[in-house]
Design an enzyme around this catalytic site. Structure first.
Site, PDB file in Angstrom:
ATOM      1  N   HIS A   1      21.472  60.702  48.328  1.00 15.66           N
ATOM      2  CA  HIS A   1      21.429  61.291  49.668  1.00 15.66           C
ATOM      3  C   HIS A   1      20.385  62.404  49.674  1.00 15.66           C
ATOM      4  CE1 HIS A   1      22.625  63.527  53.267  1.00 15.66           C
ATOM      5  NE2 HIS A   1      23.207  62.402  53.667  1.00 15.66           N
TER       6      HIS A   1
ATOM      7  N   GLU B   1      20.175  65.231  51.102  1.00 12.40           N
ATOM      8  CA  GLU B   1      20.689  66.596  50.932  1.00 12.40           C
ATOM      9  C   GLU B   1      20.996  66.887  49.470  1.00 12.40           C
ATOM     10  OE1 GLU B   1      24.467  69.435  51.864  1.00 12.40           O
ATOM     11  OE2 GLU B   1      24.071  67.868  53.361  1.00 12.40           O
TER      12      GLU B   1
ATOM     13  N   CYS C   1      30.321  72.160  55.764  1.00  5.27           N
ATOM     14  CA  CYS C   1      29.970  72.969  56.932  1.00  5.27           C
ATOM     15  C   CYS C   1      31.062  72.920  58.001  1.00  5.27           C
ATOM     16  CB  CYS C   1      28.616  72.556  57.486  1.00  5.27           C
ATOM     17  SG  CYS C   1      28.660  71.158  58.608  1.00  5.27           S
TER      18      CYS C   1
ATOM     19  N   SER D   1      24.367  57.958  57.809  1.00  2.00           N
ATOM     20  CA  SER D   1      24.856  59.310  58.080  1.00  2.00           C
ATOM     21  C   SER D   1      26.128  59.558  57.278  1.00  2.00           C
ATOM     22  CB  SER D   1      25.141  59.473  59.584  1.00  2.00           C
ATOM     23  OG  SER D   1      25.939  60.602  59.823  1.00  2.00           O
ATOM     24  N   SER D   2      26.043  60.471  56.321  1.00  6.78           N
ATOM     25  CA  SER D   2      27.193  60.758  55.453  1.00  6.78           C
ATOM     26  C   SER D   2      28.384  61.253  56.258  1.00  6.78           C
ATOM     27  CB  SER D   2      26.794  61.801  54.396  1.00  6.78           C
ATOM     28  OG  SER D   2      27.919  62.206  53.652  1.00  6.78           O
TER      29      SER D   2
ATOM     30  N   SER E   1      25.036  63.884  64.039  1.00  2.00           N
ATOM     31  CA  SER E   1      23.662  63.587  64.461  1.00  2.00           C
ATOM     32  C   SER E   1      23.602  62.574  65.595  1.00  2.00           C
ATOM     33  CB  SER E   1      22.835  63.098  63.256  1.00  2.00           C
ATOM     34  OG  SER E   1      23.532  62.113  62.526  1.00  2.00           O
TER      35      SER E   1
END
Length: 316
Positions: free
Chosen positions: A129, A131, A200, A228-229, A273
């Site tokens: 990923h 990130e 987050c 999208s994780s 997102s």
């Protein structure tokens, strides 16, 4: 013909988070300031609709800095990049703007602080990923070890069990991460954790809304992208929280109507997102087929906003 009744539970919060909002705004402001084309390293956020919309405005998406010319601005995606990337851009005297989410940057700063204190870092995240690659790329090779599951914790080989810290990807399942943290603390009692949880606020809030909604629903759809994780985690959280049918859809055309035959309730949410226009498109598709009653399931109110970098607020 009378439409069958359907209760549509709509999660709140859902969709765009402050980091995604900021990243998209950065691309739009860069295009307004410097004109097209503006290059973006990796998808600015993981959503095809958003990426295609920005591409239509003049953004060019590439996977590597080497695919960018020296004389055009380049933007780094919301997921963050290894330290080597801005260093390479600076060496080429490129204009670059970092759209890394501030909450991801916080994890980068934590990892650096642990390294400066002589600790080896274990990262809880998903291999490959962007990130995860960006966070691991903040430190020299071997200084960040990746674990994805509690089983990985048993296998990880560390330099000194007494000199360890951990950080996490910001978009993980809160519950899965808690299991991995417990395994780390059991094996390495001296391990240092974050001052404040790395996952987050937006990821946590969206998962909490799904947990509240899932037991009420015959089925649940998560609007989001397959890469999208945080969107994929919402599907898992929904299934675990008691919803028998939880699926990811990119937009209304992806809905498998045959699998939804006979339902009387549906839960709708969206990854961080996914824009509201796609959520509304899915809701409208249900309104075309059912007599829909919308019930909002609100578990938190978000009012977070992140500033764009100063270079975009200054005149050209």
């Amino acid at each position: 013909m009378t439409k069958p009744p359907l209760t549509l539970y709509l999660a709140a919060p859902r969709g765009f988070c402050a980091g995604v909002d900021r990243a998209i705004k950065i691309v739009e402001m860069a295009l307004a300031k410097w004109g097209a084309p503006v290059f973006v390293r990796h998808e600015i956020v993981h959503n095809k609709f958003v990426v295609d919309s920005l591409r239509d405005k003049g953004a060019v998406f590439v996977e590597d800095l080497s695919d960018c010319p020296d004389d055009r601005p380049v933007i780094f995606s919301a997921h963050g990049v290894p330290k080597s990337v801005p260093a390479a851009a600076a060496a080429r005297k490129m204009v670059y703007v970092d759209a890394t989410c501030p909450l991801v940057s916080k994890v980068h700063i934590e990892a650096q602080r642990h390294f400066d204190n002589g600790l080896q870092v274990i990262m809880i995240g998903h291999a490959g990923h962007p990130e995860t690659e960006g966070t691991m790329g903040q430190l020299p090779p071997g200084e960040v070890l990746l674990v994805e599951t509690p089983a990985d914790v048993a296998e990880v080989e560390v330099r000194d069990p007494a000199r360890l810290a951990f950080v996490t990807q910001t978009t993980l399942s809160v519950d899965d991460t808690a299991e991995i943290v417990a395994a780390l603390q059991a094996r390495f009692p001296a391990i240092v954790g974050p001052h404040k949880e790395d996952i987050c606020y937006a990821t946590t809030n969206r998962q909490e809304a799904v947990k509240a909604m899932a037991p009420k629903c015959d089925a649940m759809l998560v609007v989001g992208a397959p890469n999208s994780s945080n969107s994929k985690r919402l599907v898992e959280v929904g299934a675990r929280a008691g919803c028998a049918y939880a699926q990811l859809v990119q937009r209304s055309a992806d809905i498998d109507w045959r699998s939804l035959e006979g339902i009387t309730s549906i839960g709708i949410t969206a990854g961080a997102s996914a824009p509201e226009v796609l959520i509304n498109e899915v809701i409208d598709a249900f309104k075309d087929r059912y007599d829909v009653t919308v019930d909002i399931v609100e578990t938190a109110v978000e009012n977070v906003e992140f500033k764009v970098p100063r270079v975009l607020r200054e005149p050209a």
